[in-house]
Design an enzyme around this catalytic site. Structure first.
Site, mmCIF file in Angstrom:
data_model
loop_
_atom_site.group_PDB
_atom_site.id
_atom_site.type_symbol
_atom_site.label_atom_id
_atom_site.label_comp_id
_atom_site.label_asym_id
_atom_site.label_seq_id
_atom_site.Cartn_x
_atom_site.Cartn_y
_atom_site.Cartn_z
ATOM 1 N N HIS A 160 0.829 -1.218 0.000
ATOM 2 C CA HIS A 160 0.000 0.000 0.000
ATOM 3 C C HIS A 160 0.858 1.262 0.000
ATOM 4 O O HIS A 160 0.381 2.324 0.376
ATOM 5 C CB HIS A 160 -0.925 0.002 1.228
ATOM 6 C CG HIS A 160 -1.926 -1.118 1.189
ATOM 7 N ND1 HIS A 160 -1.844 -2.212 2.009
ATOM 8 C CD2 HIS A 160 -3.013 -1.319 0.403
ATOM 9 C CE1 HIS A 160 -2.854 -3.040 1.748
ATOM 10 N NE2 HIS A 160 -3.571 -2.531 0.777
ATOM 11 N N HIS A 161 2.119 1.141 -0.413
ATOM 12 C CA HIS A 161 2.954 2.363 -0.422
ATOM 13 C C HIS A 161 2.385 3.376 -1.420
ATOM 14 O O HIS A 161 2.642 4.560 -1.324
ATOM 15 C CB HIS A 161 4.420 2.034 -0.736
ATOM 16 C CG HIS A 161 4.682 1.728 -2.177
ATOM 17 N ND1 HIS A 161 4.267 0.556 -2.769
ATOM 18 C CD2 HIS A 161 5.279 2.449 -3.156
ATOM 19 C CE1 HIS A 161 4.599 0.571 -4.046
ATOM 20 N NE2 HIS A 161 5.222 1.713 -4.308
ATOM 21 N N LYS A 165 -3.357 -2.530 -7.470
ATOM 22 C CA LYS A 165 -3.804 -2.848 -8.831
ATOM 23 C C LYS A 165 -3.272 -4.198 -9.259
ATOM 24 O O LYS A 165 -2.128 -4.539 -8.965
ATOM 25 C CB LYS A 165 -3.240 -1.753 -9.759
ATOM 26 C CG LYS A 165 -3.695 -1.821 -11.175
ATOM 27 C CD LYS A 165 -4.961 -1.026 -11.385
ATOM 28 C CE LYS A 165 -5.553 -1.255 -12.750
ATOM 29 N NZ LYS A 165 -6.215 -2.570 -12.883
ATOM 30 N N LYS A 220 6.397 -4.311 -10.718
ATOM 31 C CA LYS A 220 6.116 -3.926 -12.105
ATOM 32 C C LYS A 220 5.648 -2.472 -12.192
ATOM 33 O O LYS A 220 6.159 -1.686 -12.984
ATOM 34 C CB LYS A 220 5.019 -4.861 -12.627
ATOM 35 C CG LYS A 220 4.796 -4.854 -14.099
ATOM 36 C CD LYS A 220 3.562 -5.648 -14.493
ATOM 37 C CE LYS A 220 3.560 -7.090 -14.034
ATOM 38 N NZ LYS A 220 2.423 -7.844 -14.624
ATOM 39 N N ASP A 251 6.870 3.239 -13.394
ATOM 40 C CA ASP A 251 6.346 4.495 -12.816
ATOM 41 C C ASP A 251 4.844 4.664 -12.987
ATOM 42 O O ASP A 251 4.361 5.740 -13.343
ATOM 43 C CB ASP A 251 7.075 5.714 -13.423
ATOM 44 C CG ASP A 251 8.382 5.975 -12.703
ATOM 45 O OD1 ASP A 251 8.464 5.668 -11.504
ATOM 46 O OD2 ASP A 251 9.325 6.467 -13.356
ATOM 47 N N LYS A 263 -3.333 -8.864 -6.623
ATOM 48 C CA LYS A 263 -3.734 -9.901 -7.572
ATOM 49 C C LYS A 263 -4.881 -10.688 -6.976
ATOM 50 O O LYS A 263 -4.954 -10.859 -5.759
ATOM 51 C CB LYS A 263 -2.572 -10.861 -7.840
ATOM 52 C CG LYS A 263 -2.709 -11.635 -9.114
ATOM 53 C CD LYS A 263 -2.430 -10.722 -10.288
ATOM 54 C CE LYS A 263 -2.095 -11.418 -11.558
ATOM 55 N NZ LYS A 263 -1.303 -10.534 -12.413
ATOM 56 N N SER A 271 -3.969 0.193 -18.340
ATOM 57 C CA SER A 271 -4.998 0.192 -17.285
ATOM 58 C C SER A 271 -4.976 1.516 -16.517
ATOM 59 O O SER A 271 -6.022 2.038 -16.131
ATOM 60 C CB SER A 271 -4.738 -0.934 -16.285
ATOM 61 O OG SER A 271 -5.257 -2.145 -16.761
HETATM 62 N N1 GLU Z 1 -2.990 -8.991 -15.372
HETATM 63 C C1 GLU Z 1 -2.182 -7.947 -15.885
HETATM 64 C C2 GLU Z 1 -0.788 -8.030 -15.316
HETATM 65 O O1 GLU Z 1 -0.390 -9.048 -14.792
HETATM 66 C C3 GLU Z 1 -2.859 -6.608 -15.808
HETATM 67 C C4 GLU Z 1 -2.869 -5.874 -14.528
HETATM 68 C C5 GLU Z 1 -3.682 -4.572 -14.580
HETATM 69 O O2 GLU Z 1 -3.952 -4.075 -15.659
HETATM 70 O O3 GLU Z 1 -4.012 -4.111 -13.498
HETATM 71 O O4 GLU Z 1 -0.011 -7.140 -15.441
#
Ligand code: GLU
Length: 471
Positions: A64-65, A70, A94, A99, A106, A362
């Site tokens: 949560h930094h 996402k 990632k 950035d 997940k 996204s």
């Molecule tokens: N499932 C994708 C990933 O592993 C998309 C993640 C996203 O768009 O939030 O990067």
């Protein structure tokens, strides 16, 4: 050979390797590495025949930094708590590396989608979303799911619709999930985004002549032979863009089989063949391979694992012939496999960078939903008119006329698709150059994965330090 570690342990081994290049206190490193929250949900599904089945599902928020967190939602029988946590951790690194201002998360539902009807999948997805709402694990500012293995636009639409029905007054409600269909607040180019990002990343890596020389390759994509394991959304789009960029796709594999032809396969033809025959096998001119993993050991310049984790391991890494491994999947190489590849001098473009195209787009979808305006909507016509006026002035001064084709090419206001594609290219190119610079700065011992992880650790640890949580 000892048994390989759990997936999360494997991610943490990569983390620890990179952490040696930093001097943060152990407690701070532990905070960066640990998974903040994980929720295991079970709920009943009424099957179409009236039977009740218990469904297992998870959502992990690794860090949560930055908020919201996402990451995708995966539907597969292989989903378990360790996998979801490991994939959430990879999302954290990632997002940081490219950035994109999110923490990592997940989700997963432990099902084989083939065994359920569309109506059952809809009930599962809507109930999963309801559980996430109850547990405060979803929301535009909390945690934002997206597609992953086994899910797509359709599931994202069900998630958005369920969330909206529980929060009808939330103006920004559509930003609770990304990867939605266009009609429901999606963005141009999201479906192809991960594959397009893979293409930009590989093109950038192949552009450095001194790196290619070490590998005995010529610079550029032209003529490079490519094998891809996985022909789903990511594998297909990576193949398509690489072929358009001049590479030759010589091997492809998915759950239906594996095929290889050193002269090249033709991506669209293979796609049509699979649609028609329900299998990759028996594609004209290609050799059928005995299994999905055999594809990894075929002769090629670039090998792209674009399926699931744990494909290149201590057992098979020594037999891999590719000079470059481009990780489009999450976690396809185990640390044991990685060590062997490093010793062989194989150039690994790591997952935490290479498959970030999806989450990058996204991010733009999320911004679009929050702002309620399509990218390019405000400026497109203005830019086009300005360019036309400029061309007209040039024609007046020179006394010469531009052709219609020239005029259309030069006077062109950017569409959402143009802007998103350019932003993705910028993101992937800039991040690669940063990782490559870092690996050179760290010296011989640092491969691209280690360099990328060092950068991620600096950025995340830095944000905790800024918050005053650590001295
Ligand atoms: N499932 C994708 C990933 O592993 C998309 C993640 C996203 O768009 O939030 O990067």
């Amino acid at each position: 050979m000892p048994p390989e570690d759990s997936f999360f342990q494997q991610v943490n081994l990569n983390f620890d390797r990179a952490a040696q290049f930093t001097d943060y206190p152990p407690g701070l490193l532990e905070q960066v590495k640990i998974c903040n929250s994980v929720c295991h949900m079970t709920f009943p599904l009424e099957r179409d025949d009236g039977e009740i089945e218990v469904i297992h599902a998870w959502r992990a928020e690794h860090s949560h930094h930055k908020q919201p967190t996402k990451g995708g939602v995966r539907y597969s029988t292989l989903v378990n708590e360790d996998e979801v946590i490991a994939l959430a951790a990879l999302m954290t690194y990632k997002c940081t590396i490219v950035d994109v201002p999110f923490g990592g998360a997940k989700g997963g539902v432990q099902i084989d989608t083939k065994n359920y009807s569309t109506a059952e999948l809809e009930r599962i997805t809507r109930r999963y979303t309801y559980e996430l709402i109850q547990k405060n694990f979803i929301g535009p500012g909390i945690d934002v799911p997206a597609p992953d293995y086994g899910t797509g636009e359709r599931e994202m639409a069900w998630i958005a619709d369920t969330y909206k029905s529980f929060t009808p007054d939330k103006l920004e409600g559509l930003a609770c999930v990304t990867g939605k269909p266009m009609e429901l607040g999606g963005i141009q180019g999201r479906t192809a985004a991960t594959g397009r990002g893979v293409y930009f990343g590989i093109r950038e890596a192949c552009g450095f002549s001194e790196d290619m020389k070490v590998l005995g390759l010529t610079p550029g994509l032209e003529g490079k032979s490519v094998v891809i394991q996985g022909f789903g959304n990511v594998g297909y789009h990576s193949a398509k863009f690489l072929e358009e960029g001049g590479a030759v796709i010589v091997g492809l594999a998915d759950m239906t089989g594996a095929i290889y032809n050193p002269k090249g396969l033709g991506v669209e033809e293979v796609f049509e063949h699979r649609t028609e025959k329900d299998s990759l096998l028996d594609f004209p001119g290609a050799t059928n391979l005995p299994s999905l993993t055999d594809i990894l050991e075929q002769e090629c310049d670039i090998l792209i694992p674009a399926a699931l984790e744990n494909q290149i391991t201590g057992e098979n890494a020594s037999r891999i012939k590719a000079k470059i491994i481009a990780e489009a999947a999450n976690g396809p190489t185990t640390p044991e496999g990685d060590e062997i590849l490093r010793a062989k001098g194989v150039w690994v473009i790591p997952d935490v960078y290479l498959n970030a195209g999806g989450v990058t787009i996204s991010y733009f979808e999320w911004l679009k939903n929050l702002s309620h305006v399509r990218f390019g909507q405000l400026e497109r016509r203005f830019e086009e008119n300005r360019d036309r006026n400029l061309l007209k002035a040039m024609e007046d001064v020179s006394g010469q006329q531009f052709s219609k084709t020239e005029r259309d090419r030069l006077a062109h206001g950017a569409t959402e698709e143009d802007l998103v594609e350019a932003a993705l290219e910028e993101t992937m190119v800039t991040a690669y150059d940063e990782i490559r610079r870092e690996s050179k700065a760290l010296g011989e011992a640092a491969d691209l994965r280690t360099a990328a992880m060092v950068l991620a650790i600096h950025k995340i640890a830095g944000s905790y330090i800024q918050l005053g949580i650590f001295p």
